[in-house]
Design an enzyme around this catalytic site. Structure first.
Site, mmCIF file in Angstrom:
data_model
loop_
_atom_site.group_PDB
_atom_site.id
_atom_site.type_symbol
_atom_site.label_atom_id
_atom_site.label_comp_id
_atom_site.label_asym_id
_atom_site.label_seq_id
_atom_site.Cartn_x
_atom_site.Cartn_y
_atom_site.Cartn_z
ATOM 1 N N GLY A 16 0.782 -1.232 0.000
ATOM 2 C CA GLY A 16 0.000 0.000 0.000
ATOM 3 C C GLY A 16 0.811 1.278 0.000
ATOM 4 O O GLY A 16 1.780 1.433 -0.752
ATOM 5 N N ASP A 54 8.188 -4.021 14.346
ATOM 6 C CA ASP A 54 6.838 -3.977 14.895
ATOM 7 C C ASP A 54 6.751 -2.715 15.738
ATOM 8 O O ASP A 54 7.343 -2.644 16.823
ATOM 9 C CB ASP A 54 6.574 -5.219 15.756
ATOM 10 C CG ASP A 54 5.186 -5.226 16.395
ATOM 11 O OD1 ASP A 54 4.469 -4.210 16.301
ATOM 12 O OD2 ASP A 54 4.830 -6.248 17.010
ATOM 13 N N VAL A 55 6.047 -1.718 15.245
ATOM 14 C CA VAL A 55 6.055 -0.412 15.914
ATOM 15 C C VAL A 55 5.437 -0.462 17.298
ATOM 16 O O VAL A 55 5.668 0.434 18.117
ATOM 17 C CB VAL A 55 5.363 0.663 15.051
ATOM 18 C CG1 VAL A 55 6.066 0.814 13.712
ATOM 19 C CG2 VAL A 55 3.874 0.374 14.865
ATOM 20 N N TYR A 143 -11.127 4.752 15.089
ATOM 21 C CA TYR A 143 -9.995 5.107 14.225
ATOM 22 C C TYR A 143 -9.817 6.619 14.194
ATOM 23 O O TYR A 143 -8.693 7.131 14.286
ATOM 24 C CB TYR A 143 -10.246 4.570 12.816
ATOM 25 C CG TYR A 143 -9.230 5.002 11.787
ATOM 26 C CD1 TYR A 143 -7.971 4.428 11.735
ATOM 27 C CD2 TYR A 143 -9.557 5.979 10.838
ATOM 28 C CE1 TYR A 143 -7.047 4.821 10.775
ATOM 29 C CE2 TYR A 143 -8.636 6.373 9.878
ATOM 30 C CZ TYR A 143 -7.389 5.794 9.849
ATOM 31 O OH TYR A 143 -6.477 6.190 8.899
ATOM 32 N N THR A 178 -6.171 1.514 -1.548
ATOM 33 C CA THR A 178 -5.326 0.394 -1.128
ATOM 34 C C THR A 178 -6.227 -0.752 -0.706
ATOM 35 O O THR A 178 -7.457 -0.628 -0.701
ATOM 36 C CB THR A 178 -4.418 0.778 0.060
ATOM 37 O OG1 THR A 178 -5.238 0.997 1.218
ATOM 38 C CG2 THR A 178 -3.609 2.036 -0.248
#
Length: 234
Positions: A16, A54-55, A143, A178
């Site tokens: 994406g 991995d944030v 979100y 995306t």
């Protein structure tokens, strides 16, 4: 900041928007591009250096920062988006999930690389935000909350890192074409358009980029209380 000669780290770079950030960084002459992903085997773009990232794992992020001390540009792209409002279902659990990646993940990466950017002349951070940083869309309620928090975090980073010469760019955009938005019947912009405008803004010294007409419009009418009205995401 110029892309030519830059050393770039892109989070969530396996697909994406993140993939396009990595692709265009190479095309614009970046000296090196680290492509961060939870599963680096899924990074298949030629010319980048896959990195396990991995944030949400602060220790992992710190280890990557120690490994990649030549970075001059960080693109905080990694994020998740789940459908659901702030009342029905289990919004608390969903909000925590959003915050963990979209806010704390961005914080982990930004803090871990702040000293590196400073040591390398200041550099820049690009934080991928959203049109819903400024208003709440019911179908994307939790979100939207996370993106509003990420916008505030971006503003805080901008002020605190200014003294070391770090340019902090907030990217606001609506729906991008995306796989994350494949099921949504709504106007969408391409990843290529978004990244091109963002990098152009970075190189022009911008601190904020509105990458589509919807974001430009919402920003222009914030003082009129557009966020007080219910918004139909479709």
């Amino acid at each position: 900041m110029k892309l030519e000669g830059a050393v770039v780290l892109v989070t969530g770079a396996n697909r994406g928007l993140g993939l396009e950030f990595a692709r265009q960084a190479l095309a614009r002459g970046a000296a090196k591009v680290y492509a961060g992903a939870r599963d680096p085997s899924k990074v298949t773009l030629p010319g980048v250096i896959p990195v396990k990232l991995d944030v949400t794992d602060a220790a992992n992020v710190a280890a990557v920062a120690e490994q990649c001390k030549d970075v001059t540009l960080v693109v905080n792209n990694a994020g998740i988006a789940r459908l659901g409002g702030v009342v029905e279902g289990d919004p608390a659990a969903q909000l925590r999930e959003h915050l963990e990646t979209n806010v704390f993940g961005m914080l982990n990466v930004s803090r871990s690389f702040a000293d590196t950017l400073g040591a390398n002349g200041g550099g820049a951070l690009i934080n991928v935000l959203s049109l819903v940083s400024w208003l709440n869309v019911p179908m994307l309620g939790t979100y939207s909350v996370s993106k509003a928090a990420a916008w505030s975090l971006t503003n805080g980073l901008r002020h605190e890192l200014k003294k070391q010469g770090t340019q902090v760019v907030g990217l606001h955009v609506g729906f991008i074409d995306t796989d994350l938005t494949a099921g949504l019947d709504a106007p969408k912009v391409t990843t290529g358009q978004v990244v091109n405008q963002t990098y152009a803004g970075l190189e022009a010294g911008a601190e904020e980029v509105t990458a589509d007409d919807a974001s430009v419009h919402v920003k222009s009418v914030l003082s009129q209380g557009v966020y007080l009205a219910e918004v139909d995401a479709a």
